[in-house]
Scaffold this motif. Structure first.
Motif, PDB file in Angstrom:
ATOM      1  N   GLY A 250       0.813  -1.207   0.000  1.00 20.86           N
ATOM      2  CA  GLY A 250       0.000   0.000   0.000  1.00 20.86           C
ATOM      3  C   GLY A 250       0.848   1.259   0.000  1.00 20.86           C
ATOM      4  N   ARG A 252       2.861   2.169   2.328  1.00 19.78           N
ATOM      5  CA  ARG A 252       4.106   1.965   3.072  1.00 19.78           C
ATOM      6  C   ARG A 252       5.217   1.550   2.119  1.00 19.78           C
ATOM      7  NH1 ARG A 252       1.145  -1.440   7.955  1.00 19.78           N
ATOM      8  NH2 ARG A 252      -0.186   0.304   8.651  1.00 19.78           N
ATOM      9  N   SER A 257       0.664  -3.425   4.430  1.00 19.00           N
ATOM     10  CA  SER A 257      -0.365  -2.447   4.768  1.00 19.00           C
ATOM     11  C   SER A 257      -1.353  -3.067   5.750  1.00 19.00           C
ATOM     12  CB  SER A 257      -1.108  -1.989   3.512  1.00 19.00           C
ATOM     13  OG  SER A 257      -1.915  -3.036   3.008  1.00 19.00           O
TER      14      SER A 257
END
Length: 329
Positions: A250, A252, A257
């Protein structure tokens, strides 16, 4: 022999294209995301130099580039032409085109089946392949004397080559491995590769040639630069969908995530054995997702597949993304 492995769970479908026991490609579709080719109704929320932002019926914001000859608030029908893509620190909204209001919608099940059909494999069989994500989670792959490290950035995915011994031999191994990883995890967009620097222009061309040969069976078109004197090579690949890395991490950089952790806990719950209620222990961020109204249908689906109730609790000092416990019935 070309096989198609399927490993589905509530909210997330997985497929792997396998040749002679080796996984060549991993495909993932999350059912709560807008899918390439999916159509629906929305209303124009606002216009910008980039195009018109449209709100779908479930509240998702998508972008339609170009000019739409309709006022804000007008209803339109859209078709997704590029899925939403999460990058470190930001989410690029899905992009769509305007279609006629009378066009018939295609359901996500049909879109998934069409995607699998394009792989030209045998009839799918159910095979778990969770260990195929280990390299992605680690962010590195070691092959002989060469090690390939990789990480997502806003600009693209960066690969760094390291090793002990002859630079040309290390680069040769790494070029083949990077081509394999690009296909395996369906990585698109900008790719930057930092090979071990070599002085010889002929040796640098050999590296590029090895990469080209290793990429021949990858159906995704790409363009690349030459390898420069510092060992750098740029590759640009089509990106109609998020890569497996984008889906896993995601916004990150390299940690799972919260959405991924939540879906993987559901997957673990469904795979667990026993007759008692399931107790899912996780951190507060993931627990909030699992308890949210948007996830009620998935929760119900999990309980139906398990044949027992499922309770979400927040645990202290949780390691990893949590665990599933089968209580005594």
């Amino acid at each position: 022999m070309t096989d198609l492995w399927i490993d589905n769970a509530p909210g997330e479908r997985r497929a792997a294209l396998v040749v002679d026991g080796e996984i060549l490609e991993i495909h993932i579709q999350r059912d709560m995301q807008l899918i390439l080719g999916q159509a629906g109704l929305g209303r124009i929320e606002r216009k910008s130099p980039s195009g018109s932002y449209v709100i779908t019926e479930d509240g998702t914001e998508i972008l339609i580039r170009g000019t739409i000859d309709k006022p804000d608030g007008a209803q339109i029908r859209y078709e997704i032409i590029r899925e939403s893509i999460s990058e470190p620190g930001r989410v690029k909204p899905a992009e769509a085109r305007v279609t006629a209001l009378c066009e018939e919608a295609v359901d996500t099940e049909s879109l998934w089946n069409a995607r699998l059909g394009a792989l030209n494999a045998k009839s799918p069989i159910s095979v778990p392949f969770g260990d195929a994500f280990d390299i992605a989670v680690a962010g590195s792959s070691k092959i002989g004397d060469a090690t390939v490290y990789f990480q997502r950035t806003k600009a693209g995915v960066v690969f760094d080559v390291d090793g002990i011994g002859d630079a040309s031999a290390i680069n040769s191994i790494a070029a083949q491995e990077i081509a394999r990883l690009l296909r395996l995890y369906q990585i698109g967009g900008m790719v930057i590769i930092d090979f071990v620097a070599v002085d010889s222009k002929n040796k640098r061309q050999e590296i590029a040639d090895i990469f080209d040969v290793a990429s021949q069976n990858d159906g995704r078109a790409f363009e690349r630069s030459a390898v420069n004197g510092f060992g750098m090579m740029q590759v640009v690949r089509g990106r109609p969908r998020p890569s497996v890395l984008d889906i896993m991490f995601g916004t990150r950089i390299s940690s799972l995530s919260s959405e991924t952790q939540a879906l993987w806990l559901y997957r673990n719950a469904v795979a667990s054995t026993g007759f008692g209620p399931r107790i899912v222990t996780t951190n507060s961020d993931v627990a909030n997702i699992l308890r949210s109204p948007k996830w009620n249908a998935l929760h119900t689906q999990c309980e139906r597949l398990i044949g027992a109730s499922m309770t979400i609790i927040v645990g202290e000092n949780i390691t990893g993304y949590g665990h599933v416990h089968v209580a005594q019935s």
